[in-house]
Design a protein around this motif. Structure first.
Motif, PDB file in Angstrom:
ATOM      1  N   SER A   1       5.287   3.941   1.376  1.00 41.79           N
ATOM      2  CA  SER A   1       4.749   2.860   1.121  1.00 41.79           C
ATOM      3  C   SER A   1       4.842   1.748   2.329  1.00 41.79           C
ATOM      4  O   SER A   1       5.870   2.011   3.231  1.00 41.79           O
ATOM      5  CB  SER A   1       5.210   2.056  -0.114  1.00 41.79           C
ATOM      6  N   ALA A   2       3.958   1.154   2.523  1.00 39.81           N
ATOM      7  CA  ALA A   2       4.170  -0.179   3.288  1.00 39.81           C
ATOM      8  C   ALA A   2       4.045  -1.582   2.697  1.00 39.81           C
ATOM      9  O   ALA A   2       2.907  -1.473   2.099  1.00 39.81           O
ATOM     10  CB  ALA A   2       3.197   0.132   4.787  1.00 39.81           C
ATOM     11  N   VAL A   3       4.438  -2.334   3.299  1.00 34.66           N
ATOM     12  CA  VAL A   3       4.370  -3.848   2.513  1.00 34.66           C
ATOM     13  C   VAL A   3       3.940  -4.841   3.568  1.00 34.66           C
ATOM     14  O   VAL A   3       4.658  -4.752   4.579  1.00 34.66           O
ATOM     15  CB  VAL A   3       5.763  -4.327   1.814  1.00 34.66           C
ATOM     16  N   PHE A   4       3.120  -5.735   3.332  1.00 35.94           N
ATOM     17  CA  PHE A   4       2.750  -7.002   3.835  1.00 35.94           C
ATOM     18  C   PHE A   4       3.046  -8.256   3.320  1.00 35.94           C
ATOM     19  O   PHE A   4       2.530  -8.289   2.134  1.00 35.94           O
ATOM     20  CB  PHE A   4       1.481  -7.032   4.668  1.00 35.94           C
ATOM     21  N   SER A   5       3.673  -9.104   3.828  1.00 33.48           N
ATOM     22  CA  SER A   5       3.918 -10.272   3.024  1.00 33.48           C
ATOM     23  C   SER A   5       3.337 -11.595   3.945  1.00 33.48           C
ATOM     24  O   SER A   5       3.973 -11.615   5.205  1.00 33.48           O
ATOM     25  CB  SER A   5       5.384 -10.646   2.701  1.00 33.48           C
ATOM     26  N   LEU A   6       2.557 -12.248   3.454  1.00 35.53           N
ATOM     27  CA  LEU A   6       2.177 -13.689   3.901  1.00 35.53           C
ATOM     28  C   LEU A   6       2.904 -14.929   3.360  1.00 35.53           C
ATOM     29  O   LEU A   6       2.557 -15.155   2.251  1.00 35.53           O
ATOM     30  CB  LEU A   6       0.656 -13.541   4.000  1.00 35.53           C
TER      31      LEU A   6
ATOM     32  N   ARG B   1       7.511  -5.958 -10.299  1.00 35.13           N
ATOM     33  CA  ARG B   1       7.958  -5.934 -11.669  1.00 35.13           C
ATOM     34  C   ARG B   1       8.250  -7.223 -12.437  1.00 35.13           C
ATOM     35  O   ARG B   1       7.944  -7.620 -13.545  1.00 35.13           O
ATOM     36  CB  ARG B   1       9.328  -5.211 -12.032  1.00 35.13           C
ATOM     37  N   LYS B   2       8.840  -8.112 -11.515  1.00 39.73           N
ATOM     38  CA  LYS B   2       9.084  -9.406 -12.018  1.00 39.73           C
ATOM     39  C   LYS B   2       7.770 -10.201 -12.128  1.00 39.73           C
ATOM     40  O   LYS B   2       7.641 -10.966 -13.392  1.00 39.73           O
ATOM     41  CB  LYS B   2       9.820 -10.328 -10.791  1.00 39.73           C
ATOM     42  N   THR B   3       6.803  -9.989 -11.246  1.00 37.47           N
ATOM     43  CA  THR B   3       5.485 -10.590 -11.480  1.00 37.47           C
ATOM     44  C   THR B   3       4.868 -10.035 -12.790  1.00 37.47           C
ATOM     45  O   THR B   3       3.993 -10.811 -13.540  1.00 37.47           O
ATOM     46  CB  THR B   3       4.515 -10.584 -10.296  1.00 37.47           C
ATOM     47  N   VAL B   4       4.599  -8.853 -12.944  1.00 43.01           N
ATOM     48  CA  VAL B   4       4.315  -8.186 -14.222  1.00 43.01           C
ATOM     49  C   VAL B   4       4.930  -8.652 -15.418  1.00 43.01           C
ATOM     50  O   VAL B   4       4.208  -9.283 -16.253  1.00 43.01           O
ATOM     51  CB  VAL B   4       4.411  -6.704 -13.995  1.00 43.01           C
ATOM     52  N   ARG B   5       6.073  -8.921 -15.364  1.00 45.14           N
ATOM     53  CA  ARG B   5       6.961  -9.371 -16.456  1.00 45.14           C
ATOM     54  C   ARG B   5       6.422 -10.903 -17.075  1.00 45.14           C
ATOM     55  O   ARG B   5       6.054 -11.250 -17.937  1.00 45.14           O
ATOM     56  CB  ARG B   5       8.518  -9.285 -16.359  1.00 45.14           C
ATOM     57  N   TRP B   6       6.341 -11.550 -15.643  1.00 40.32           N
ATOM     58  CA  TRP B   6       5.846 -13.171 -16.023  1.00 40.32           C
ATOM     59  C   TRP B   6       4.648 -13.220 -16.542  1.00 40.32           C
ATOM     60  O   TRP B   6       4.606 -13.900 -17.640  1.00 40.32           O
ATOM     61  CB  TRP B   6       5.816 -13.737 -14.815  1.00 40.32           C
ATOM     62  N   TRP B   7       3.647 -12.530 -16.356  1.00 42.39           N
ATOM     63  CA  TRP B   7       2.380 -12.478 -16.861  1.00 42.39           C
ATOM     64  C   TRP B   7       2.187 -12.139 -18.419  1.00 42.39           C
ATOM     65  O   TRP B   7       1.671 -12.573 -19.059  1.00 42.39           O
ATOM     66  CB  TRP B   7       1.300 -11.653 -15.879  1.00 42.39           C
ATOM     67  N   ARG B   8       3.087 -10.851 -18.424  1.00 39.97           N
ATOM     68  CA  ARG B   8       2.957 -10.349 -19.818  1.00 39.97           C
ATOM     69  C   ARG B   8       3.715 -11.291 -20.918  1.00 39.97           C
ATOM     70  O   ARG B   8       3.349 -11.530 -21.999  1.00 39.97           O
ATOM     71  CB  ARG B   8       3.643  -9.116 -19.824  1.00 39.97           C
ATOM     72  N   GLN B   9       4.769 -11.978 -20.433  1.00 40.11           N
ATOM     73  CA  GLN B   9       5.259 -13.098 -21.345  1.00 40.11           C
ATOM     74  C   GLN B   9       4.619 -14.266 -21.469  1.00 40.11           C
ATOM     75  O   GLN B   9       4.396 -14.805 -22.632  1.00 40.11           O
ATOM     76  CB  GLN B   9       6.793 -13.429 -20.691  1.00 40.11           C
TER      77      GLN B   9
ATOM     78  N   HIS C   1       9.731  -7.197   3.405  1.00 36.62           N
ATOM     79  CA  HIS C   1       9.936  -6.153   2.195  1.00 36.62           C
ATOM     80  C   HIS C   1      10.102  -4.686   2.227  1.00 36.62           C
ATOM     81  O   HIS C   1       9.135  -4.194   2.904  1.00 36.62           O
ATOM     82  CB  HIS C   1       8.950  -6.651   1.022  1.00 36.62           C
ATOM     83  N   GLY C   2      10.946  -4.048   1.641  1.00 37.63           N
ATOM     84  CA  GLY C   2      10.840  -2.721   1.737  1.00 37.63           C
ATOM     85  C   GLY C   2      10.601  -2.049   0.392  1.00 37.63           C
ATOM     86  O   GLY C   2      10.101  -2.837  -0.532  1.00 37.63           O
ATOM     87  N   HIS C   3      10.694  -1.045  -0.034  1.00 37.80           N
ATOM     88  CA  HIS C   3      10.132  -0.419  -1.132  1.00 37.80           C
ATOM     89  C   HIS C   3      11.024  -0.978  -2.430  1.00 37.80           C
ATOM     90  O   HIS C   3      10.178  -1.405  -3.365  1.00 37.80           O
ATOM     91  CB  HIS C   3      10.321   1.097  -1.289  1.00 37.80           C
ATOM     92  N   GLN C   4      12.247  -1.394  -2.447  1.00 38.72           N
ATOM     93  CA  GLN C   4      12.949  -1.654  -3.566  1.00 38.72           C
ATOM     94  C   GLN C   4      12.766  -3.202  -3.578  1.00 38.72           C
ATOM     95  O   GLN C   4      12.584  -3.583  -4.895  1.00 38.72           O
ATOM     96  CB  GLN C   4      14.635  -1.358  -3.525  1.00 38.72           C
ATOM     97  N   SER C   5      12.633  -3.857  -2.738  1.00 38.45           N
ATOM     98  CA  SER C   5      12.523  -5.460  -2.841  1.00 38.45           C
ATOM     99  C   SER C   5      11.199  -5.630  -3.386  1.00 38.45           C
ATOM    100  O   SER C   5      10.819  -6.714  -4.332  1.00 38.45           O
ATOM    101  CB  SER C   5      12.856  -6.263  -1.784  1.00 38.45           C
ATOM    102  N   SER C   6      10.195  -4.797  -3.008  1.00 38.32           N
ATOM    103  CA  SER C   6       8.843  -5.032  -3.492  1.00 38.32           C
ATOM    104  C   SER C   6       8.345  -4.568  -4.710  1.00 38.32           C
ATOM    105  O   SER C   6       7.796  -5.078  -5.377  1.00 38.32           O
ATOM    106  CB  SER C   6       7.788  -4.607  -2.460  1.00 38.32           C
TER     107      SER C   6
ATOM    108  N   VAL D   1       0.932  -1.203   0.015  1.00 41.51           N
ATOM    109  CA  VAL D   1      -0.217   0.040  -0.021  1.00 41.51           C
ATOM    110  C   VAL D   1       0.843   1.243  -0.021  1.00 41.51           C
ATOM    111  O   VAL D   1       1.964   1.248   0.486  1.00 41.51           O
ATOM    112  CB  VAL D   1      -0.976   0.043   1.399  1.00 41.51           C
ATOM    113  N   ARG D   2       0.658   2.347  -0.713  1.00 38.58           N
ATOM    114  CA  ARG D   2       1.229   3.309  -0.768  1.00 38.58           C
ATOM    115  C   ARG D   2       0.437   4.750  -1.209  1.00 38.58           C
ATOM    116  O   ARG D   2      -0.692   4.315  -1.520  1.00 38.58           O
ATOM    117  CB  ARG D   2       2.471   3.392  -1.902  1.00 38.58           C
TER     118      ARG D   2
END
Length: 613
Positions: free
Chosen positions: A180-185, A208-216, A198-203, A112-113
């Protein structure tokens, strides 16, 4: 909002990692998640009971914010945006797709940001393990919190300070523009989880990796027609319903969402229906996704290989290929909108549904044609199955709609037995496989003649639901789609006209939406009414599209009906099983049958329109 305070079925988006799916409401509440797999017990099930089911909510702390939900383009990454006088907040939900079977890397990420101004947020994570039946211990640890239960433990990692409560943890925090704040379950219960935070950079990198996977993945889609966006969204929804470790395809990721508001037509669809999965294979092949079709064929071959000779195939399986659990009622759950009983497991698994053999053999035939040639060993198993159909096609069964009032001679079941034998003959000839061709030809022709004699009602001038009755059944719209009859055969055109009348006139269609049958004229053994069946509405589109060869006016009608149906999708382009009388989504969500039939209808309608241009 639905009765009881939960978000309506249609007010949800879905995220997933090809192992399970979570539903996220437009208010920021994750209110359905079975973990670790589709058919595992629920961890969050507020959709079925807002008080006892458990939820994971992130939303503005102050009331009055408006919400907008959308998918990041060409992905299954879900964005819920909150608008308030103080600022604009954005909640991004996704589940990274696990590569190389690394199950330990699985997680639900909620970031969330604030993109403008400032906003206070309230977070609540109240799990309710095993459908709210198994207690858990909440244990704060450095970097997050453990939820310890048996046999499943979960950890929520975050830099946000968490407060322990009776049901789980909560937090109130404020973010300003750019923060931003990140929650990981994740699964597990480590004594400290700072390494998981996760901080901002790792999240951002994971996003981006997940977006790239779905687009590919989506880039392999071969459909470039008029309705590309809705077809691609349906393909993305179907992909979410695939189980990567085995190739299984579930019918829907939810259970017991009602087909009738407040009623008892509440079933568990988190399993592999051979029918639904076979239809899904067709849809995947139609738009270029051969890998998914091949993975299911391998799963199917394993089921056929281990099948006990002389017995019918199971109509449904758990995702690992085992038997579906016995049906149970969750007495402690109030049900969606008060719809009870809340069921898990499915008693229909013990039914005889002869139509599954036709859908199965049709999918194998198409895969052999458009995917990859099947093996001889697979053929041996299929040949044994077709011989069984030849021995048993004359039996009564419970049919495609899984009636619970006894077996009958359903016309659609006979039709699909014909398809099973017909496709087996075609496949044997195509591949020069050994087969009892003489017997198969005789059985195929006998089934055909019987359907034309006993399945046709001269008074109604239409094909009927079952022998000796005069009720209509939308499943018979498949007759021209499976090449049993020409789409312009006079009997088919007459059936189409009979179905296209309104229910008051004895038909099944209401403003282009199709009821699967008249519940008052069909003894299905279940009380209550139901909505129009989305699958059948798209079948009608296809039937009219094909019939337009003889009746050109049907083509424009088919297009209007199709585009009218698009208007009943939710804000994200997703559908449940049925559409209620008030336009609401009914049944389990999202429903594979609806999305696969949308793809098929769009493909064939677009192709036919292209020929007329």
């Amino acid at each position: 909002m639905a009765q009881g305070g939960s978000v309506r079925i249609e007010d949800h988006g879905v995220i997933g990692d090809l192992r399970t799916v979570a539903l996220v409401g437009s208010d920021g509440t994750l209110d359905w998640l079975c973990y670790p797999y589709f058919d595992s017990p629920s961890v969050f099930a507020a959709l079925l009971d807002p008080e006892r089911g458990g939820h994971f909510r992130i939303a503005p702390a102050r009331e009055g914010a408006t919400c907008k939900q959308f998918y990041w383009p060409d992905t299954n990454v879900l964005v819920t945006r909150f608008y308030s006088p103080e600022g604009v907040g954005e909640l991004v939900d996704f589940m990274p797709v696990v590569e190389n079977g690394n199950e330990h890397a699985r997680e639900v990420v909620r970031r969330v940001r604030v993109v403008r101004g400032h906003m206070s947020f309230q977070m609540e994570c109240f799990p309710a393990f095993n459908y709210g039946r198994t207690p858990h211990t909440t244990r704060l640890v450095p970097g997050g919190v453990n939820f310890v239960s048996e046999p499943l433990n979960l950890t929520l990692a975050s830099r946000v300070k968490l407060e322990e409560g009776e049901r789980g943890v909560s937090s109130r925090f404020e973010l300003r523009e750019g923060e931003s704040a990140v929650f990981s379950l994740r699964e597990g219960a480590p004594k400290e989880c700072t390494h998981m935070v996760h901080g901002h950079q790792s999240s951002e990198a994971l996003f981006r990796k997940t977006v790239r996977w779905w687009r590919q993945w989506l880039s392999k889609c071969s459909y470039k027609g008029r309705w590309r966006e809705v077809v691609e969204r349906s393909a993305l929804a179907l992909k979410l319903l695939t189980f990567a470790p085995t190739g299984a395809i579930v019918a829907a990721p939810t259970c017991s969402l009602p087909e009738s508001p407040g009623g008892e037509r509440n079933w568990d669809y988190r399993y592999v229906w051979l029918r639904d999965a076979a239809f899904t294979v067709y849809a995947f092949l139609r738009v270029g996704f051969k890998e998914e079709a091949g993975a299911f064929m391998r799963w199917l071959e394993e089921r056929c290989a281990e099948h006990r000779e002389g017995a019918p195939l199971n109509i449904m399986y758990s995702i690992d290929g085992s038997d579906v659990p016995q049906e149970q009622v969750l007495e402690h759950f109030s049900g969606y909108g008060g719809a009870r009983p809340v069921r898990i497991g499915n008693a229909a698994a013990a039914q005889l549904q002869l139509d599954i053999y036709g859908e199965l053999m049709d999918s194998v035939y198409l895969y052999n044609k458009y995917g990859a040639p099947i093996s001889y060993d697979f053929w041996r198993h299929l040949r044994r199955m077709v011989d069984w159909v030849c021995d048993h096609w004359q039996q009564a069964d419970e049919g495609i709609w899984e009636v619970r009032a006894g077996r009958r001679h359903f016309v659609y079941s006979k039709l699909m037995c014909w398809v099973a034998v017909d496709r087996a003959i075609r496949l044997a000839d195509k591949r020069s496989f050994p087969a009892d061709r003489a017997r198969w030809l005789q059985v195929r022709d006998t089934i055909f003649e019987e359907i034309m004699q006993k399945g046709w009602c001269q008074d109604r001038k239409a094909f009927i639901q079952a022998y000796g009755q005069d009720a209509l059944d939308a499943a018979n719209l498949l007759m021209p789609l499976v090449f049993f009859l020409s789409p312009v055969d006079p009997r088919m055109l007459s059936t189409l006209e009979a179905m296209r009348r309104t229910p008051a006139e004895g038909g099944l269609v209401s403003d282009g939406l199709v009821f699967r049958y008249d519940v008052d004229a069909t003894l299905d053994g279940i009380a209550g009414s139901e909505g129009t069946f989305n699958l059948c509405s798209f079948w009608l589109v296809e039937a009219m599209t094909r019939a337009s060869v003889a009746k050109p006016e049907y083509l424009e009608e088919a297009r209007l009906t199709f585009e009218r149906m698009l208007g009943y999708a939710n804000h994200l382009g997703l559908y449940g099983e049925q559409t209620g009388l008030s336009g609401e989504a009914l049944g389990n969500f999202p429903q594979a049958l609806t999305h696969l039939s949308l793809i098929s209808a769009a493909y064939n309608l677009d192709r036919t329109l292209g020929r007329r241009d």
